[in-house]
Design a protein around this motif. Structure first.
Motif, PDB file in Angstrom:
ATOM      1  N   ASN A   3       0.852  -1.173   0.000  1.00 37.21           N
ATOM      2  CA  ASN A   3       0.000   0.000   0.000  1.00 37.21           C
ATOM      3  C   ASN A   3       0.895   1.232   0.000  1.00 37.21           C
ATOM      4  O   ASN A   3       1.645   1.473   0.940  1.00 37.21           O
ATOM      5  CB  ASN A   3      -0.897  -0.026   1.249  1.00 37.21           C
ATOM      6  N   LYS A   4       0.802   2.063  -1.042  1.00 38.56           N
ATOM      7  CA  LYS A   4       1.720   3.188  -1.208  1.00 38.56           C
ATOM      8  C   LYS A   4       1.109   4.514  -0.776  1.00 38.56           C
ATOM      9  O   LYS A   4       1.732   5.555  -0.912  1.00 38.56           O
ATOM     10  CB  LYS A   4       2.167   3.267  -2.668  1.00 38.56           C
ATOM     11  N   HIS A   5      -0.118   4.519  -0.269  1.00 38.22           N
ATOM     12  CA  HIS A   5      -0.773   5.763   0.115  1.00 38.22           C
ATOM     13  C   HIS A   5      -0.209   6.301   1.428  1.00 38.22           C
ATOM     14  O   HIS A   5       0.192   5.541   2.309  1.00 38.22           O
ATOM     15  CB  HIS A   5      -2.280   5.544   0.262  1.00 38.22           C
ATOM     16  N   GLU A   6      -0.197   7.614   1.535  1.00 33.87           N
ATOM     17  CA  GLU A   6       0.233   8.266   2.776  1.00 33.87           C
ATOM     18  C   GLU A   6      -1.003   8.870   3.432  1.00 33.87           C
ATOM     19  O   GLU A   6      -1.679   9.724   2.843  1.00 33.87           O
ATOM     20  CB  GLU A   6       1.252   9.371   2.485  1.00 33.87           C
ATOM     21  N   TYR A   7      -1.299   8.443   4.620  1.00 35.25           N
ATOM     22  CA  TYR A   7      -2.476   8.922   5.332  1.00 35.25           C
ATOM     23  C   TYR A   7      -2.055  10.011   6.327  1.00 35.25           C
ATOM     24  O   TYR A   7      -1.043   9.872   7.024  1.00 35.25           O
ATOM     25  CB  TYR A   7      -3.159   7.765   6.059  1.00 35.25           C
ATOM     26  N   ARG A   8      -2.877  11.066   6.431  1.00 33.95           N
ATOM     27  CA  ARG A   8      -2.461  12.212   7.232  1.00 33.95           C
ATOM     28  C   ARG A   8      -3.514  12.697   8.215  1.00 33.95           C
ATOM     29  O   ARG A   8      -3.259  13.592   9.004  1.00 33.95           O
ATOM     30  CB  ARG A   8      -2.074  13.378   6.296  1.00 33.95           C
ATOM     31  N   SER A   9      -4.704  12.129   8.164  1.00 37.64           N
ATOM     32  CA  SER A   9      -5.763  12.591   9.068  1.00 37.64           C
ATOM     33  C   SER A   9      -5.584  11.972  10.448  1.00 37.64           C
ATOM     34  O   SER A   9      -4.664  11.185  10.694  1.00 37.64           O
ATOM     35  CB  SER A   9      -7.136  12.210   8.498  1.00 37.64           C
ATOM     36  N   VAL A  10      -6.513  12.307  11.360  1.00 33.52           N
ATOM     37  CA  VAL A  10      -6.473  11.740  12.707  1.00 33.52           C
ATOM     38  C   VAL A  10      -6.671  10.217  12.671  1.00 33.52           C
ATOM     39  O   VAL A  10      -6.293   9.503  13.610  1.00 33.52           O
ATOM     40  CB  VAL A  10      -7.565  12.412  13.587  1.00 33.52           C
ATOM     41  N   PHE A  11      -7.226   9.719  11.561  1.00 35.13           N
ATOM     42  CA  PHE A  11      -7.460   8.288  11.419  1.00 35.13           C
ATOM     43  C   PHE A  11      -6.246   7.545  10.839  1.00 35.13           C
ATOM     44  O   PHE A  11      -6.287   6.314  10.712  1.00 35.13           O
ATOM     45  CB  PHE A  11      -8.670   8.045  10.503  1.00 35.13           C
ATOM     46  N   ALA A  12      -5.198   8.265  10.483  1.00 34.24           N
ATOM     47  CA  ALA A  12      -4.050   7.685   9.776  1.00 34.24           C
ATOM     48  C   ALA A  12      -3.476   6.427  10.440  1.00 34.24           C
ATOM     49  O   ALA A  12      -3.318   5.391   9.785  1.00 34.24           O
ATOM     50  CB  ALA A  12      -2.968   8.746   9.578  1.00 34.24           C
ATOM     51  N   LEU A  36      -9.769   4.080   1.482  1.00 35.40           N
ATOM     52  CA  LEU A  36      -9.446   4.704   2.770  1.00 35.40           C
ATOM     53  C   LEU A  36      -8.619   5.971   2.597  1.00 35.40           C
ATOM     54  O   LEU A  36      -8.648   6.858   3.458  1.00 35.40           O
ATOM     55  CB  LEU A  36      -8.741   3.698   3.672  1.00 35.40           C
ATOM     56  N   LYS A  37      -7.899   6.078   1.487  1.00 31.33           N
ATOM     57  CA  LYS A  37      -7.213   7.335   1.177  1.00 31.33           C
ATOM     58  C   LYS A  37      -8.252   8.421   0.886  1.00 31.33           C
ATOM     59  O   LYS A  37      -8.098   9.577   1.292  1.00 31.33           O
ATOM     60  CB  LYS A  37      -6.287   7.139  -0.024  1.00 31.33           C
ATOM     61  N   GLN A  38      -9.334   8.043   0.203  1.00 29.67           N
ATOM     62  CA  GLN A  38     -10.407   8.998  -0.063  1.00 29.67           C
ATOM     63  C   GLN A  38     -11.085   9.429   1.240  1.00 29.67           C
ATOM     64  O   GLN A  38     -11.458  10.598   1.405  1.00 29.67           O
ATOM     65  CB  GLN A  38     -11.427   8.370  -1.022  1.00 29.67           C
ATOM     66  N   TRP A  39     -11.234   8.478   2.166  1.00 28.21           N
ATOM     67  CA  TRP A  39     -11.772   8.812   3.478  1.00 28.21           C
ATOM     68  C   TRP A  39     -10.820   9.764   4.209  1.00 28.21           C
ATOM     69  O   TRP A  39     -11.251  10.777   4.777  1.00 28.21           O
ATOM     70  CB  TRP A  39     -11.976   7.553   4.308  1.00 28.21           C
ATOM     71  N   ASP A  40      -9.556   9.461   4.189  1.00 24.93           N
ATOM     72  CA  ASP A  40      -8.529  10.275   4.849  1.00 24.93           C
ATOM     73  C   ASP A  40      -8.542  11.704   4.288  1.00 24.93           C
ATOM     74  O   ASP A  40      -8.512  12.684   5.052  1.00 24.93           O
ATOM     75  CB  ASP A  40      -7.165   9.624   4.622  1.00 24.93           C
ATOM     76  N   ASP A  41      -8.598  11.819   2.964  1.00 21.72           N
ATOM     77  CA  ASP A  41      -8.600  13.143   2.321  1.00 21.72           C
ATOM     78  C   ASP A  41      -9.852  13.925   2.681  1.00 21.72           C
ATOM     79  O   ASP A  41      -9.794  15.147   2.906  1.00 21.72           O
ATOM     80  CB  ASP A  41      -8.512  12.995   0.798  1.00 21.72           C
ATOM     81  N   ALA A  42     -10.995  13.238   2.738  1.00 24.98           N
ATOM     82  CA  ALA A  42     -12.250  13.916   3.074  1.00 24.98           C
ATOM     83  C   ALA A  42     -12.217  14.440   4.497  1.00 24.98           C
ATOM     84  O   ALA A  42     -12.733  15.531   4.782  1.00 24.98           O
ATOM     85  CB  ALA A  42     -13.424  12.964   2.889  1.00 24.98           C
ATOM     86  N   MET A  43     -11.615  13.697   5.398  1.00 22.38           N
ATOM     87  CA  MET A  43     -11.517  14.146   6.785  1.00 22.38           C
ATOM     88  C   MET A  43     -10.629  15.387   6.907  1.00 22.38           C
ATOM     89  O   MET A  43     -10.931  16.307   7.677  1.00 22.38           O
ATOM     90  CB  MET A  43     -10.969  13.010   7.667  1.00 22.38           C
ATOM     91  N   ILE A  44      -9.564  15.418   6.132  1.00 21.89           N
ATOM     92  CA  ILE A  44      -8.672  16.585   6.146  1.00 21.89           C
ATOM     93  C   ILE A  44      -9.368  17.783   5.520  1.00 21.89           C
ATOM     94  O   ILE A  44      -9.321  18.910   6.054  1.00 21.89           O
ATOM     95  CB  ILE A  44      -7.365  16.268   5.390  1.00 21.89           C
ATOM     96  N   LEU A  45     -10.035  17.573   4.396  1.00 21.89           N
ATOM     97  CA  LEU A  45     -10.725  18.647   3.692  1.00 21.89           C
ATOM     98  C   LEU A  45     -11.792  19.295   4.573  1.00 21.89           C
ATOM     99  O   LEU A  45     -11.975  20.523   4.561  1.00 21.89           O
ATOM    100  CB  LEU A  45     -11.371  18.098   2.421  1.00 21.89           C
ATOM    101  N   ASN A  46     -12.472  18.478   5.359  1.00 23.73           N
ATOM    102  CA  ASN A  46     -13.540  18.991   6.211  1.00 23.73           C
ATOM    103  C   ASN A  46     -13.076  19.287   7.638  1.00 23.73           C
ATOM    104  O   ASN A  46     -13.900  19.503   8.536  1.00 23.73           O
ATOM    105  CB  ASN A  46     -14.701  17.992   6.232  1.00 23.73           C
ATOM    106  N   LYS A  47     -11.738  19.262   7.823  1.00 24.14           N
ATOM    107  CA  LYS A  47     -11.118  19.659   9.088  1.00 24.14           C
ATOM    108  C   LYS A  47     -11.650  18.864  10.283  1.00 24.14           C
ATOM    109  O   LYS A  47     -11.971  19.414  11.342  1.00 24.14           O
ATOM    110  CB  LYS A  47     -11.307  21.166   9.314  1.00 24.14           C
ATOM    111  N   ARG A  48     -11.745  17.559  10.075  1.00 21.21           N
ATOM    112  CA  ARG A  48     -12.179  16.679  11.154  1.00 21.21           C
ATOM    113  C   ARG A  48     -10.961  16.230  11.967  1.00 21.21           C
ATOM    114  O   ARG A  48     -10.067  15.567  11.451  1.00 21.21           O
ATOM    115  CB  ARG A  48     -12.888  15.453  10.581  1.00 21.21           C
ATOM    116  N   SER A  49     -10.922  16.599  13.223  1.00 22.07           N
ATOM    117  CA  SER A  49      -9.761  16.274  14.054  1.00 22.07           C
ATOM    118  C   SER A  49     -10.091  15.421  15.265  1.00 22.07           C
ATOM    119  O   SER A  49      -9.192  15.027  16.014  1.00 22.07           O
ATOM    120  CB  SER A  49      -9.088  17.578  14.526  1.00 22.07           C
TER     121      SER A  49
END
Length: 337
Positions: A3-12, A36-49
């Motif tokens: 899996n080459k995706h980098e996750y950055r949200s609180v769920f990473a 799950l990368k799409q989920w991660d990006d959506a959480m960052i975009l909507n500032k979910r912390s």
């Protein structure tokens, strides 16, 4: 595949841990990683912390997706739901949406004739590179496609085989990463064994250190690396064109996976022609295909009605209507197909 995706949200960290668990039991995790990368990006975009999941957050993820087919949407929701249930088991409060209704399949399987199979293998054996490249997987193709047709295994299962899984002394192959997450043993006849041994003999001449190590993949490129299903898919499409076997349009095939259907139908036909009791032989074929139950294998008897109606007649004589008529639209959603 990694899996080459980098996750950055609180769920990473939770996504990474979930992916490690999935990779241990599922042969193909790339789709999970992308979802799950799409989920991660959506959480960052909507500032979910905050570390919880609400219905609103799930809706935000759904809105962030590109327009997709019903089938793709179904699988993405299934993958996200699995992740959310994983979070629930860890004690994290989550809203888990209901899985959408599974889309109806309209695909009609293509069963290759014996003549087409002969032409396909001849074309594969004659295939040449347009230009030399060390990344080529051409050396695998004659063996790989014979393995698919001779055993009925899925392409993902074949590509997950490692050297240690092939036992020439006892003439079997162990499939460890399967669709149903259950290991199974695939027997080798002498012809398939000869093909595999010939392939390995020449593969081991490739100047790659450790290419024959037990933990290395059986099918590799000229660089000694495994490859995705896209490579044989693209190659096989060119072979079909060369053989004059034309694609019949969207959801009509033929496909690589149709070699699995062809194996099942040809096996049943051979059983019938050799007067094998199909009532006794069907469970054996079911195990070979990795089906969860004989009822899933029963689909192939229905499939043979058009090609070899005498098989159905023989089966009906022995089963006495034990197996019900099944709806074709449900066929390719069974666990074992």
């Amino acid at each position: 595949m990694s899996n080459k995706h980098e996750y950055r949200s609180v769920f990473a960290p939770y996504i990474s841990a979930f992916m490690k668990i999935k990779s241990a039991v599922v042969s193909k995790t790339a789709d999970y990683g992308h979802t799950l990368k799409q989920w991660d990006d959506a959480m960052i975009l909507n500032k979910r912390s905050e570390l919880y999941v609400t219905k609103e957050m799930v809706c935000e993820w759904e809105k962030s997706l590109y327009p997709t087919s019903d089938v793709t949407s179904y699988h993405k929701h299934s993958q996200l739901i699995q992740f959310l249930k994983y979070l629930c088991r860890l004690g994290i409060e989550c809203y888990v949406p209901r899985l959408p209704k599974r889309p109806t399949s309209t695909y009609t399987p293509y069963v290759y004739t014996h003549d087409e199979i002969i032409r396909i293998f001849a074309a594969i054996d004659e295939a040449e590179l347009s230009r030399p490249t060390p990344k080529s997987c051409l050396m695998c193709m004659p063996c790989l496609f014979r393995l698919l047709y001779a055993t009925g295994m899925r392409i993902s299962e074949a590509l997950s085989i490692r050297n240690e899984d092939v036992d020439f002394s006892n003439n079997f192959i162990i499939l460890r990463k399967t669709k149903n997450n259950k290991e199974r043993i695939i027997p080798m006849n002498e012809r398939l064994k000869e093909v595999l041994m010939q392939y390995i003999k020449y593969r081991d001449l490739v100047p790659v250190e450790g290419i024959s190590n037990p933990d290395r993949y059986l099918f590799v490129s000229g660089l000694g690396k495994p490859f995705s299903t896209n490579t044989p898919y693209t190659f096989f499409k060119r072979i079909l064109e060369k053989c004059g076997i034309h694609h019949r349009g969207k959801n009509e095939g033929p496909r690589v996976h149709d070699l699995r259907h062809t194996f099942a139908v040809h096996t049943l036909h051979r059983m019938s022609s050799e007067d094998v009791d199909l009532y006794a032989g069907l469970p054996i074929l079911s195990v070979m295909l990795g089906h969860a139950s004989v009822k899933e294998t029963e689909w192939y008897l229905r499939l043979t009605r058009e090609f070899y109606p005498e098989i159905i007649e023989k089966m009906s004589a022995t089963t006495g209507g034990v197996f019900p008529e099944l709806d074709k639209n449900n066929m390719y959603h069974g666990k074992g197909n």
